[in-house]
Design an enzyme around this catalytic site. Structure first.
Site, mmCIF file in Angstrom:
data_model
loop_
_atom_site.group_PDB
_atom_site.id
_atom_site.type_symbol
_atom_site.label_atom_id
_atom_site.label_comp_id
_atom_site.label_asym_id
_atom_site.label_seq_id
_atom_site.Cartn_x
_atom_site.Cartn_y
_atom_site.Cartn_z
ATOM 1 N N ASN A 167 0.875 -1.170 0.000
ATOM 2 C CA ASN A 167 0.000 0.000 0.000
ATOM 3 C C ASN A 167 0.905 1.211 0.000
ATOM 4 O OD1 ASN A 167 -1.945 1.991 0.514
ATOM 5 N ND2 ASN A 167 -1.736 1.705 2.720
ATOM 6 N N LYS A 202 -20.529 22.999 1.619
ATOM 7 C CA LYS A 202 -20.362 22.049 2.723
ATOM 8 C C LYS A 202 -21.438 22.271 3.777
ATOM 9 C CE LYS A 202 -18.421 19.581 1.364
ATOM 10 N NZ LYS A 202 -17.906 19.718 0.044
ATOM 11 N N LYS A 210 -23.226 9.779 -3.041
ATOM 12 C CA LYS A 210 -21.803 10.073 -3.227
ATOM 13 C C LYS A 210 -21.498 10.287 -4.694
ATOM 14 C CE LYS A 210 -17.588 10.666 -1.936
ATOM 15 N NZ LYS A 210 -17.336 12.045 -1.436
#
Ligand code: AGP
Length: 609
Positions: free
Chosen positions: A101, A485, A604
């Site tokens: 990773n 937001k 999303k």
């Protein structure tokens, strides 16, 4: 961001346990999955493209033999999400296998070096250089134990990694290492586990031990041994008991993904500097040659485009048109042509309006460039050149870390363009380059110092029926994003305008105590912004300023302020200045007991038009 997990078990077979642990890490990436185990001196490996359940259905991930194994669930960064790019990756002999990773920055140079030495590569990943480089070290130092071979090899890697590797000729060990990507050990009664994150092993043990940067770990039947890669010093460290529930652990102890992702920004910004230079150069060459450039996106990604339009014009003297993707076809569908260049920006790479705009432009022979967080998405498939924004999966519906990653890549592009076009002096570019590299630390400071204050301000103004957001110059984009937001997660009606526009209509809404949030970067807009603040104050507004720490003029005028460190170049200001606004929106949502991760009516990825 990917998830790695592996185990050295006392009796059981490793594969089923690795499979279930990877499921718990799937939130870190789900492009492909793979497991390698070791049994009787042989490596057994299975991997496939797609989500874990799909891959398991096709190839049964559980039936690999052996009590030792390593696994990986992938979020593509280098190389499309295909079977061939899935981890684990192996050397030429198939005896060394690695999961990883992170991003190996110097993989291209290493790959060429290894290819010249006769190594054959099967994937497009950066990871594959690791097993081949280990193989090469082993050829040169055949007498060294495997962990020392790995240790030698790691000294040649630049970039970030959490890796784990197994070697069929030394079948009783797993060697892991960490540099800037997370790695944690779990110490259980039935074995030892390593993972990217605690949730992977939480049902198995609560005894965890964090591995630090620059450390190598050797897992054997006797337990674990930690060494410093550079000094070779042995490190004594004991596990600690964690008292997290699984749900808390997935969120790394944070109550919501939104705040976790806000806190991840120093790391995700650092990752944006690990982009392949080659792609930045290629994209800036396309932009430099373009006749007209449209920056096309929706929502937060559109705000990144709006900021980028200031970066491109102020730094590189390159005019661009930011356009809402949902309006692009109506506005430019007939005029876009072979001389047009589209730079589409999208976290998901699947937003229907963005894809439709790009498809229209493509049919009319325009050049398509894109920036996305999702390699392998529709957008990457229809783009001539694309760049991955390296933010890792963003789970909260409200985009936070992907916005600042987009901005960082766009700023790097603008700087490259400025250099190419020779419009800005080298010394100015050097200063901006240096400031850009400091941003992860600056953002870290803001997140750590402003959270409590953002919470207090949210509490103080939570009963407001309406909020204003104003900014001038590039801060207009920051104000737009701050307002989005707040709307999204706290559902508070709010309006946003370029500060100068406020007196052409919106000022009629100002009445006693109405909160007006000003984004006040310190540049040549400063004086005018002060006048705009005065206009609002004169009508009874309460001023909440987002300001630099040494901007006493603004601080003295404001009723409340959230601050960022001083000397931020205006062109980079949206990255640090948006952080207090993200924190404010988050805490406002909590004031009303809204779950900021799943705002009502939103998805999303918006895949309908
Ligand atoms: C941002 O917080 C929103 N969730 C939304 O506006 C989002 O930015 C927009 O839908 C665009 O998505 P994309 O970046 O995946 O294309």
């Amino acid at each position: 961001m990917c998830g790695i997990f592996g185990c050295f078990l006392k009796n059981e077979n490793a594969a089923p346990l690795i499979h279930s642990a990877l499921k718990r890490l799937e939130y870190r990436g789900y492009d492909s999955v793979g497991i390698a185990t070791i049994s009787n001196g042989t490596i057994f490996l299975k991997k496939g493209q797609g989500k874990i359940d799909e891959v398991h259905k096709n190839i049964n991930l559980n039936d690999l033999p052996g009590n030792i194994g390593i696994g990986h669930t992938r979020w593509a960064t280098h190389g499309a999400p295909l079977q061939v790019n899935s981890h684990p990756h192996s050397d030429c002999t198939g005896k060394i296998t690695v999961v990883h990773n992170g991003i190996i920055e110097n993989f291209n140079d290493l790959k060429i070096e290894l290819q010249n030495l006769g190594h054959t590569f099967t994937s497009k990943t950066d990871t594959e250089v690791i097993p081949h480089l280990i193989e090469e070290t082993l050829k040169n130092k055949p007498d060294l134990p495997f962990e020392e071979v790995v240790q030698e090899t790691l000294k040649r890697l630049e970039g970030s990694y959490a890796i784990a590797t197994i070697f069929s000729q030394e079948p009783n060990k797993i060697v892991c290492a960490r540099n800037e990507s997370p790695l944690v050990l779990g110490i259980g009664d039935n074995g030892i586990y390593f993972a990217s994150d605690i949730p992977a092993f939480l049902p198995l043990t609560t005894r965890a031990l964090h591995i630090d940067n620059g450390e190598l770990v050797i897992l054997t039947a006797d337990g674990y041994k930690i060494k410093n890669i550079q000094t070779n010093q042995t490190i004594e460290r004991l596990p600690e008991t964690v008292d997290w529930t699984s749900d808390m652990a997935v969120k790394d102890g944070y109550p919501h993904f939104m705040i976790k992702e806000i806190h991840e920004q120093p790391e995700t910004l650092r990752n944006t500097f690990r982009l392949q230079e080659h792609y930045l150069d290629l994209m800036s060459t396309f932009l430099d040659r373009a006749t007209e450039i449209f920056l096309v996106a929706c929502g937060t990604s559109y705000h990144a485009c709006l900021a980028a339009s200031y970066m491109f014009s102020k730094l590189a003297f390159l005019p661009t048109y930011p356009v809402y993707a949902s309006e692009f076809i109506e506005q430019y569908g007939k005029s876009v042509n072979i001389d047009s260049t589209i730079l589409a920006v999208s976290q998901s790479g699947e937003t229907a309006d963005t894809i439709a705009a790009v498809a229209t432009a493509q049919q009319r022979a325009a050049t398509i460039l894109s920036l996305t967080n999702t390699i392998g998405s529709t957008l990457t498939r229809i783009s001539r050149v694309y760049i991955g924004t390296q933010a890792g999966p963003e789970i909260s519906v409200a985009a936070t870390k992907t916005f600042t990653s987009q901005l960082s890549v766009l700023a790097q592009l603008a700087l490259r363009l400025a250099k190419k076009r020779g419009k800005v002096s080298q010394s100015e570019i050097d200063i901006l380059d240096a400031q850009l590299e400091k941003l992860p630390d600056i953002v870290d400071t803001i997140v750590k110092t402003q959270q409590e204050k953002a919470k207090q301000i949210a509490h103080k103004y939570a009963n407001s029926k309406l909020l204003f957001f104003l900014g001038k110059g590039i801060s207009t984009a920051t104000a737009f994003e701050g307002r989005l937001k707040l709307l999204e997660v706290a559902y508070i009606p709010s309006v946003v305008f370029p500060a100068g526009e406020s007196k052409h209509g919106p000022i009629s809404l100002i009445e006693q105590d109405l909160p007006v949030i000003f984004v006040c970067q310190k540049d040549d807009t400063h004086k005018t912004v002060i006048s705009n603040i005065m206009e609002m104050k004169a009508r009874g507004a309460k001023i909440i300023a987002i300001t630099e720490e040494d901007d006493h003029e603004i601080k003295n005028l404001a009723d409340d302020y959230l601050e960022v460190p001083k000397n931020i170049p205006s062109i980079l200001s949206p990255i640090p200045f948006v952080i207090p606004l993200q924190l404010l929106a988050y805490h406002m949502a909590l004031e009303f007991n809204h779950n900021p991760d799943t705002p009502r009516n939103l998805a999303k990825s918006v895949t309908v038009r």
